[in-house]
Scaffold this motif. Structure first.
Motif, PDB file in Angstrom:
ATOM      1  N   LEU A 356       0.803  -1.215   0.000  1.00 30.87           N
ATOM      2  CA  LEU A 356       0.000   0.000   0.000  1.00 30.87           C
ATOM      3  C   LEU A 356       0.840   1.271   0.000  1.00 30.87           C
ATOM      4  CD1 LEU A 356      -2.653  -1.504   0.074  1.00 30.87           C
ATOM      5  CD2 LEU A 356      -3.364  -0.049   1.996  1.00 30.87           C
ATOM      6  N   GLY A 407      -7.750   1.939  -5.142  1.00 32.47           N
ATOM      7  CA  GLY A 407      -7.183   0.620  -5.337  1.00 32.47           C
ATOM      8  C   GLY A 407      -6.821   0.300  -6.773  1.00 32.47           C
ATOM      9  N   PHE A 410      -3.083   0.221  -7.280  1.00 37.36           N
ATOM     10  CA  PHE A 410      -2.266  -0.604  -6.391  1.00 37.36           C
ATOM     11  C   PHE A 410      -2.412  -2.079  -6.786  1.00 37.36           C
ATOM     12  CE2 PHE A 410      -2.905   3.265  -4.067  1.00 37.36           C
ATOM     13  CZ  PHE A 410      -1.725   3.464  -3.356  1.00 37.36           C
ATOM     14  N   TRP A 413      -3.776  -4.622  -4.142  1.00 40.32           N
ATOM     15  CA  TRP A 413      -4.921  -4.135  -3.382  1.00 40.32           C
ATOM     16  C   TRP A 413      -5.782  -5.271  -2.829  1.00 40.32           C
ATOM     17  CZ3 TRP A 413      -5.829   0.612  -1.634  1.00 40.32           C
ATOM     18  CH2 TRP A 413      -7.105   0.980  -1.251  1.00 40.32           C
ATOM     19  N   LEU A 438     -11.355   1.127   1.330  1.00 45.15           N
ATOM     20  CA  LEU A 438     -11.194  -0.295   1.007  1.00 45.15           C
ATOM     21  C   LEU A 438     -12.492  -0.910   0.482  1.00 45.15           C
ATOM     22  CD1 LEU A 438      -8.985  -1.847   3.824  1.00 45.15           C
ATOM     23  CD2 LEU A 438      -8.350  -1.277   1.477  1.00 45.15           C
TER      24      LEU A 438
END
Length: 439
Positions: A356, A407, A410, A413, A438
């Protein structure tokens, strides 16, 4: 014995008032474990230097600054209680002849909180503060104390954990022998030179920050206290050099060897605050005077209020190879950015492999914005600003951002979300921020 509770208060910049039921300060790791087992909802609170509800909870806030423990050195590795502030740790390391490779702008931030949010300093060869971590100990959602070390499968997912996995009680950081740094300020950087030589400038010293207000007029630099309202300064109070198109920026260079040469600039002959016009006393020593690493790498001194105080902040990390595009994007919105802005800072952060981390997998350039305390104005601007920034842009977790799908940038994620479920199956550490981010 149950730790005493107290009112929860607000973030350091008064940008958010915590809504938690109470704040407790455990005195030991066992106290932390007991709290987790007893409380259905809780959340670790660092030094209150985030700007949103990231650390809030409907239950109990847990501050670790009451843990009665000092750092300890074993070889090159220092073991640190999570609630300790970086400024205090740095002074302790200096007394023991040791150092860290990097520090953030503010030494006031807690070690666990800064690591958990991917907070960083600057330097093309310097990773975020989290890249110094070799191990961490977390009280998970079951109340178990879990130790994770570099090389273990879950380690790169847990280091920048945004508080979602549990309460980080201790971290171990790799240190080096202490070293000296000099800090110089270079004035009058034109926008054209900033754009053309951006990578060169960011690599000109061990740690480099470029400060600008994206202005079309000279920036004023006279001294007023950080508590005084901003006001125009008279010509006799001094202005910086002016570029051909009127754009002005300053470069703060922190060097371990010789003073760098920055294209199109001149060396400042008196100290400056990072925000033009403020009293430079809160800032670390400049003018090329050598000093220990921990008294030069931060912009601010530990015993002063940093920055403005009543402010908001945003920051976006952009792949280094798209840095010029990102600078152009901000420049295209300059007329909307300037009225809301105290100052903007441009820095480099080296790539890492922490899931992250905003610098995951790519060298990055960080575009930081210290905003005036105008929440409505800033929130109206951010979606348009983020839309213009290039693909691959990631937000700093502890600051304001508008994207509803971070996300997407990433690659790990979903792996992180699985890790959260394993560490906190009953969602004791879940909160509204995690629900938004999230999902």
């Amino acid at each position: 014995m149950r730790p005493a509770s107290e009112a929860c208060g607000s973030t350091w910049a008064r940008s958010y008032d915590y809504t938690a039921r109470e704040l407790v300060r455990p005195r030991s790791v066992e106290d932390v474990r007991d709290l987790v087992r007893r409380e259905p909802r809780l959340r670790a609170l660092g030094s209150r230097h985030s700007f949103t509800d990231l650390a809030d909870t409907p239950g109990v806030l847990v501050s670790l600054d009451g843990l009665e423990e000092s750092p300890s050195l074993v070889g090159d590795v220092v073991r640190v209680p999570g609630g300790m502030r970086y400024g205090e740790l740095a002074a302790w390391l200096q007394d023991h002849g040791r150092a860290l490779p990097n520090l953030a702008s503010l030494p006031h931030i807690s070690v666990a909180g800064a690591v958990a949010t991917g907070t960083h300093g600057s330097g093309v060869g310097n990773g975020s503060l989290a890249t110094s971590v070799t191990a961490l100990e977390i009280v998970d959602g079951r109340g178990d104390l879990v130790r994770l070390s570099a090389g273990e499968p879950d380690f790169p997912g847990a280091v920048v954990g945004v508080g979602a996995l549990g309460i980080v009680t201790h971290l171990e950081l790799l240190t080096s022998p202490t070293y000296q740094v000099t800090q110089t300020v270079h004035e009058g950087l034109a926008y054209a030179d900033l754009r053309e030589h951006l990578t060169e400038i960011l690599g000109a010293a061990y740690s480099v920050s470029i400060f600008t207000r994206w202005a079309n007029e000279p920036e004023t630099t006279g001294a007023r206290s950080s508590g005084e309202l901003a006001r125009p300064l008279a010509p006799s109070e001094g202005v910086t050099a002016r570029s051909a198109d009127g754009s002005v920026a300053r470069v703060w260079a922190k060097s371990r060897s010789t003073t760098p040469e920055i294209p199109g600039t001149v060396l400042a002959t008196r100290p400056h605050h990072v925000i033009p016009g403020l009293d430079p006393a809160p800032c670390t020593e400049q003018l090329g005077v050598p000093g220990p690493w921990h008294e030069r790498l931060p912009h601010f001194r530990l015993d002063f209020q940093p920055s403005v105080g009543a402010e908001l902040q945003s920051e976006y990390l952009v792949p280094l190879d798209r840095a010029q595009e990102a600078v152009d994007a901000v420049r295209s919105l300059a007329d909307r950015v300037r009225p809301l802005l105290e100052v903007s800072e441009i820095r480099a952060v080296a790539a890492d492999e922490l899931w992250l981390s905003p610098a995951y997998g790519a060298d990055t350039v960080a575009l930081h914005f210290t905003w005036k305390a105008d929440p409505a104005g800033v929130r109206e601007l951010l979606p348009d600003l983020e839309e213009r920034l290039p693909a691959g842009t990631r937000p700093h977790w502890g600051k304001l951002f508008a994207t509803e799908d971070p996300g997407a940038e990433f690659p790990r994620w979903d792996d992180f979300r699985d890790l959260v479920h394993r560490f906190d199956p009953d969602r004791r550490f879940w909160n509204a921020w995690l629900d938004r981010v999230l999902g």
